[in-house]
Design an enzyme around this catalytic site. Structure first.
Site, short mmCIF file in Angstrom:
data_model
loop_
_atom_site.label_atom_id
_atom_site.label_comp_id
_atom_site.label_asym_id
_atom_site.label_seq_id
_atom_site.Cartn_x
_atom_site.Cartn_y
_atom_site.Cartn_z
N GLY A 191 0.77 -1.23 0.00
CA GLY A 191 0.00 0.00 0.00
C GLY A 191 0.80 1.28 0.00
O GLY A 191 0.23 2.36 0.11
N CYS A 192 2.10 1.18 -0.12
CA CYS A 192 2.94 2.38 -0.18
C CYS A 192 3.16 2.75 -1.65
O CYS A 192 3.30 1.88 -2.51
CB CYS A 192 4.29 2.12 0.47
SG CYS A 192 4.21 1.83 2.24
#
Length: 136
Positions: free
Chosen positions: A46-47
């Protein structure tokens, strides 16, 4: 690694651009993370940038985290997150309120949303890993 309190004292006296420079400096101060540890298992999901976090259990029951990112500011953000829990007992890390520890830095208002979107996932990975270590 500097303590979170020391970082916060310095951070409070800086303006926007200087705060970016401090984050970049914090990222440079991280212990080097060998490429062999940058695996799918250590990657934070999710980065917007690639981020890896690897815990090492110490003989005294504390956890020492290695981390890296392919983006300088993101690497500084993960350094800030790790500063909240570095070299603490696994049970303490698992129970810690890392978001509250980071509140004084007001990252959501200091950085763009794409730079901070992965922070909850970094925190979750650190706390989940610490809980596994604490459980034995």
């Amino acid at each position: 690694m500097r303590s979170l309190d020391d970082i916060r004292e310095e951070y409070e006296f800086l303006d926007g651009d200087e705060r970016y420079r401090l984050l970049i400096e914090l990222g440079r101060e991280l212990d080097p993370m060998p490429d062999a540890l940058k695996t799918d298992a250590t990657k934070v999901r999710g980065c917007s940038a690639s981020v890896w976090v690897y815990p090492m259990a110490q003989d005294d029951g504390t956890l020492h985290f290695l981390a890296d990112s392919n983006a300088a500011i993101t690497k500084g953000i993960v350094a800030l997150v790790i500063a909240a829990v570095q070299d603490k007992p696994a049970a303490d890390v698992a129970a810690s309120d890392i978001p509250a520890a980071l509140d004084p830095f007001d990252l959501k208002n200091q950085l763009s949303s794409n730079r901070t979107q992965g922070v909850p996932n970094m925190i979750a990975l650190i706390r989940e890993t610490a809980a596994r270590y604490a459980a034995g």
